[in-house]
Design an enzyme around this catalytic site. Structure first.
Site, PDB file in Angstrom:
ATOM      1  N   ASP A   1     -31.156 -65.931  31.265  1.00 47.14           N
ATOM      2  CA  ASP A   1     -31.748 -65.523  30.106  1.00 47.14           C
ATOM      3  C   ASP A   1     -33.064 -66.448  30.112  1.00 47.14           C
ATOM      4  O   ASP A   1     -32.884 -67.606  29.690  1.00 47.14           O
ATOM      5  CB  ASP A   1     -31.073 -65.366  28.977  1.00 47.14           C
ATOM      6  CG  ASP A   1     -31.676 -65.217  27.629  1.00 47.14           C
ATOM      7  OD1 ASP A   1     -33.030 -64.888  27.631  1.00 47.14           O
ATOM      8  OD2 ASP A   1     -30.969 -64.888  26.586  1.00 47.14           O
TER       9      ASP A   1
ATOM     10  N   ASN B   1     -41.909 -62.506  36.282  1.00 44.00           N
ATOM     11  CA  ASN B   1     -42.251 -61.021  36.190  1.00 44.00           C
ATOM     12  C   ASN B   1     -41.622 -60.571  35.085  1.00 44.00           C
ATOM     13  O   ASN B   1     -41.742 -59.454  34.331  1.00 44.00           O
ATOM     14  CB  ASN B   1     -41.635 -60.469  37.437  1.00 44.00           C
ATOM     15  CG  ASN B   1     -41.485 -58.845  37.155  1.00 44.00           C
ATOM     16  OD1 ASN B   1     -42.443 -57.934  36.936  1.00 44.00           O
ATOM     17  ND2 ASN B   1     -40.175 -58.393  37.047  1.00 44.00           N
TER      18      ASN B   1
ATOM     19  N   TYR C   1     -46.935 -57.727  21.746  1.00 41.93           N
ATOM     20  CA  TYR C   1     -47.135 -57.631  23.247  1.00 41.93           C
ATOM     21  C   TYR C   1     -48.299 -58.099  23.833  1.00 41.93           C
ATOM     22  O   TYR C   1     -48.259 -58.888  24.726  1.00 41.93           O
ATOM     23  CB  TYR C   1     -46.800 -56.239  23.676  1.00 41.93           C
ATOM     24  CG  TYR C   1     -46.668 -56.196  25.299  1.00 41.93           C
ATOM     25  CD1 TYR C   1     -45.718 -56.543  26.069  1.00 41.93           C
ATOM     26  CD2 TYR C   1     -47.680 -55.439  26.056  1.00 41.93           C
ATOM     27  CE1 TYR C   1     -45.761 -56.405  27.274  1.00 41.93           C
ATOM     28  CE2 TYR C   1     -47.644 -55.278  27.494  1.00 41.93           C
ATOM     29  CZ  TYR C   1     -46.595 -55.809  28.013  1.00 41.93           C
ATOM     30  OH  TYR C   1     -46.787 -55.466  29.302  1.00 41.93           O
TER      31      TYR C   1
ATOM     32  N   LYS D   1     -48.845 -61.559  26.374  1.00 45.77           N
ATOM     33  CA  LYS D   1     -49.590 -61.332  27.505  1.00 45.77           C
ATOM     34  C   LYS D   1     -50.953 -62.134  27.668  1.00 45.77           C
ATOM     35  O   LYS D   1     -51.241 -62.776  28.760  1.00 45.77           O
ATOM     36  CB  LYS D   1     -49.831 -60.049  28.035  1.00 45.77           C
ATOM     37  CG  LYS D   1     -48.297 -59.325  28.089  1.00 45.77           C
ATOM     38  CD  LYS D   1     -47.341 -59.865  29.401  1.00 45.77           C
ATOM     39  CE  LYS D   1     -46.189 -59.173  29.706  1.00 45.77           C
ATOM     40  NZ  LYS D   1     -45.455 -59.749  30.909  1.00 45.77           N
TER      41      LYS D   1
END
Length: 253
Positions: free
Chosen positions: A63, A90, A154, A158
């Protein structure tokens, strides 16, 4: 063939999608592959497929939101294969419904940041204790982090990955340790396929549609992104560091 012969590569989120495709490709190119994910059964399935094809692989349930797990993952790779040459960050998660800045949920934000941003940073920190000249770090960001087209939480996570990629590249350039990022557009993976239309923030979708022909864009396949990851991980790309490559078939042009 053999572009990664003898190298050891950690790939987080190696249980499906881009991570699984990259793990299989890296192993076929001669790497000792260490794959991690939270879902053990799916992780073990990918590992068995690699072994069946003659590849070298170690599966480590992890995790990445937990720093101790990141450190244990890196240590397991070094204990098994003696070194660490490549880290592919990833692993990542999407928010529920692409919620815009005026609608995002704190619960979504905490989960996404803990994995996409903090998890990436923790993995890099752990890996750098064992990386030497010639090593390569490749982060999987998103076109959403570049152009803002996605859910607010999100996008924030990113965009942070893009920033930390440049930071890491600047810090380590004199040590010949590279760090680059790939920003895919929409990818056909189980994660994106699981999005429910009725949960989408249609205001955000409408805003995105004004700037992109979302109906005419070809989605990436996991294998498309895996090929880019291979290039950035290999010595073929050794002049590149701090670069952000957008792989969306030109949708963001």
């Amino acid at each position: 063939m053999n572009r990664l012969q003898g190298k050891t590569a950690i790939i987080t989120g190696g249980n499906s999608g881009v991570g699984a495709a990259a793990a299989k490709l890296f192993a076929a190119e001669g790497a000792n592959v260490v794959i991690s994910a939270r879902r053990v059964e799916a992780l073990d399935k990918v590992a068995e497929e690699i072994r069946s094809a003659g590849g070298s692989v170690l599966a480590v349930p992890t995790d990445i939101s937990k720093d101790e797990d990141c450190r244990a993952l890196v240590q397991a790779a070094v204990d098994k294969f003696g070194k660490l040459d490549i880290l592919v960050n990833n692993a990542g998660v999407l928010d529920n419904g692409l919620k815009a800045i005026d609608k995002y949920l704190d619960s979504d934000f905490e989960k996404i940041i803990s994995i996409n941003q903090r998890g990436t940073m923790q993995c890099i920190r752990a890996a750098l204790a064992h990386m030497t000249s010639g090593a390569s770090i490749v982060n999987v960001a998103s076109v959403a982090g570049f152009n803002g087209g996605g859910g607010a939480a999100y996008v924030a996570s990113k965009a942070a990955v893009i920033g930390i990629t440049k930071h890491t590249a600047l810090l380590l350039a004199d040590k010949a340790i590279r760090c680059n990022a790939v920003c895919p557009g929409t990818i056909l993976t189980p994660m994106t396929a699981g999005m429910k239309p009725e949960e989408l923030d249609m205001g955000m979708m409408g805003a995105m549609a004004k700037h992109n022909d979302l109906q005419g864009v070809s989605p990436c396949r996991p294998e498309d992104v895996a090929n880019i990851l291979l290039f950035l991980a290999s010595d073929e790309s050794k002049p590149l560091t701090g670069q952000i490559l957008i792989s969306d078939f030109g949708a963001s042009l």
